[in-house]
Design an enzyme around this catalytic site. Structure first.
Site, PDB file in Angstrom:
ATOM      1  N   LYS A  58      -3.085  58.250  84.258  1.00 27.71           N
ATOM      2  CA  LYS A  58      -3.472  58.435  82.876  1.00 27.71           C
ATOM      3  C   LYS A  58      -4.877  58.768  82.576  1.00 27.71           C
ATOM      4  O   LYS A  58      -5.908  58.476  83.482  1.00 27.71           O
ATOM      5  CB  LYS A  58      -3.032  56.977  82.200  1.00 27.71           C
ATOM      6  CG  LYS A  58      -2.797  56.946  80.771  1.00 27.71           C
ATOM      7  CD  LYS A  58      -1.465  56.927  80.533  1.00 27.71           C
ATOM      8  CE  LYS A  58      -1.428  57.125  79.104  1.00 27.71           C
ATOM      9  NZ  LYS A  58       0.275  57.411  78.616  1.00 27.71           N
ATOM     10  N   ASP A  71      -0.309  61.517  74.616  1.00 23.90           N
ATOM     11  CA  ASP A  71      -0.178  60.197  74.214  1.00 23.90           C
ATOM     12  C   ASP A  71      -0.717  60.040  73.001  1.00 23.90           C
ATOM     13  O   ASP A  71      -0.880  61.035  72.120  1.00 23.90           O
ATOM     14  CB  ASP A  71      -0.689  59.252  74.996  1.00 23.90           C
ATOM     15  CG  ASP A  71      -0.373  57.691  75.121  1.00 23.90           C
ATOM     16  OD1 ASP A  71       0.508  57.396  75.664  1.00 23.90           O
ATOM     17  OD2 ASP A  71      -1.208  57.131  74.838  1.00 23.90           O
TER      18      ASP A  71
END
Ligand code: NDP
Length: 447
Positions: A126, A166
């Protein structure tokens, strides 16, 4: 067992004491996975979970860029490469002022389990930045994305690490990021997913997280002989995940009554139909407006400033905004109002206490790492299409997505069934994800 879990968490706290979101995610996994490890000799005594909570690599870098007024701005960029034992690191990029190492480590840790559940060969990662895209011009967004990628490109690649979107990172941002990667490497590869349709993107990828969440909720309802028809559905958020969760729930016969953003929520007692949803998509994706503007066009609806939608009576709740947006009081309110199913579209939107309340009431509850895995699964399908230099039809991708969500549901049943027959999807998802990653780590030795 309690002592083993506490000792493990103490060790993790010593190293990461200042990272509350990361500790929260680790605690949830440890409580379900450690009892499983203790009962299975192949995993016991090998410190596998301790290895899993330490990122393989955490990169932090400066991003300097020039705003429209000619001022030099400085942000911080990150990439957490958490675990690559079953495939290249894979996970989104988040641009939001709250981004820090704790939030990205929690997201990367969750991603490892989620990606394993999809059955596709993807490790977990991430990244992102504390850059706030709100109120920025297209040119500022472009300059920031280019500056961000001018450092990140060294650490990623289609066989190494494949980021996606995201919060705050959609097709526009992926475009700018991809453009700079391509320029710096002189390669057109599937290094990012969530790409535009004419330059390597997959059909259904924009819809996948929201659709997948509703497919998962539908499978949960089926275990009770039920479905979405006639159900009142409360949704938080109004971004990518919320929009497509609303669309699919609507298609399956649900009545959507709320959407929200970080300023408040709208309640439409008549239901948000196709036309109203199209209005929301234009408002949020093109005009980049606020959800409060909904009531200007649909005055029968109400806007509640500074509130979250969990006070609204519903059968199904789909939290699709952000972490820790649904606490114990919200959970109790939902239960009191007759909610029977909560399926997380966001990552870790429910606090630990909220999950405990859902479990105690024995309602259907799906953790994001299972129910929102449709997004990364379809990113995996985008990678496959890029490697094949081929494009599947909408129907093909949608049916693969549905199949993957069904398989994830089946894995949760395999590992999550309690003695009384109640399905603990948290336990099921954590153990199923753990087994796959742990087996690969054991096979590869201590590296
Ligand atoms: P978007 O940026 O498209 O939308 C985010 C939405 O959540 C916006 O409505 C935003 O409101 C709201 N929001 C953000 N922060 C807060 C906050 N602190 N409090 C209240 N509302 C907030 O993001 P996505 O829809 O892509 O992501 C939503 C969630 O889903 C995240 O948890 C993400 O990690 C998760 N997720 C996303 C996937 C994807 O494919 N996109 C895949 C799997 C999970 P505002 O505009 O006011 O900020």
């Amino acid at each position: 067992m309690k002592q083993t879990i506490e000792a493990f968490l103490d060790l993790v706290k010593q190293r990461n004491g200042h990272e509350p979101e990361f500790l929260q995610a680790v605690e949830e996994v440890a409580e379900t996975v450690l009892p499983y490890i203790v009962k299975h000799d192949i995993y016991y005594g090998k410190n596998i979970l301790l290895r899993m909570v330490e990122p393989e690599r955490l990169i932090s870098f400066r991003v300097s860029w020039v705003d429209d007024d000619g001022e030099i701005q400085v942000n911080r960029g990150y990439r957490v490469q958490m675990n690559s034992s079953i495939g290249p690191y894979k996970g989104g990029l988040r641009f939001h002022p709250t981004v820090n190492a704790s939030i990205l480590k929690f997201l990367a840790f969750e991603q490892v389990f989620k990606n394993a559940l999809t059955t596709l060969p993807m490790g977990g990662g991430k990244g992102g930045s504390d850059f706030d895209p709100k109120g920025k011009s297209d040119n500022e967004i472009m300059r920031f994305c280019h500056a961000f990628m001018s450092e990140l490109f060294r650490y990623i690649g289609h066989n190494t690490d494949v980021p996606a979107g995201d919060i705050g990172v959609g097709t526009r941002e992926i475009g700018f990021l991809f453009g700079m990667y391509k320029k710096l490497t002189n390669e057109f590869t599937g290094v990012l997913t969530g790409k535009g349709m004419s330059w390597g993107g997959s059909l259904i990828r924009p819809e996948a997280t929201g659709y997948g969440n509703v497919y998962f909720a539908q499978k949960m309802l089926e275990t009770k002989g039920d479905n979405f028809k006639g159900k009142t559905v409360v949704i938080s958020g109004s971004g990518n995940v919320a929009q497509y969760a609303a669309e699919k729930a609507l298609h399956l016969g649900g009545k959507i009554v709320t959407l929200s953003d970080s300023s408040g929520y709208i309640y439409d007692a008549n239901g948000i139909d196709e036309e109203k949803l199209a209005f929301v998509m234009e408002l949020k994706n093109i005009k980049r407006g606020r959800i409060s503007e909904y009531v200007d066009t649909y005055p029968d609806a109400e806007y509640f400033e500074g509130k979250t939608p969990w006070e609204v009576k519903c059968h199904v709740a789909l939290p699709c905004a952000t972490q820790n947006e649904l606490d114990e009081n919200d959970a109790k309110l939902l239960l009191k109002n007759g909610c029977i199913c909560v399926s997380e579209g966001a990552n870790m939107p429910s606090t630990k206490e909220a999950i405990a309340a859902f479990h105690k009431a024995k309602i259907l509850f799906a953790p994001g790492k299972a129910s929102n895995a449709g997004g990364v699964a379809t990113s995996g399908l985008e990678m496959t299409q890029n490697s094949l230099r081929f494009k599947w039809s909408r129907e093909e991708v949608d049916s693969k997505l549905k199949e993957i969500m069904n398989d994830i549901h089946a894995s949760c049943l395999e590992y999550g069934k309690d003695e009384d027959g109640y399905i603990d999807y948290v336990k099921g998802a954590n153990i199923a994800g753990f087994v796959k990653v742990a087996d690969a780590m054991l096979a590869q030795g201590i590296v």
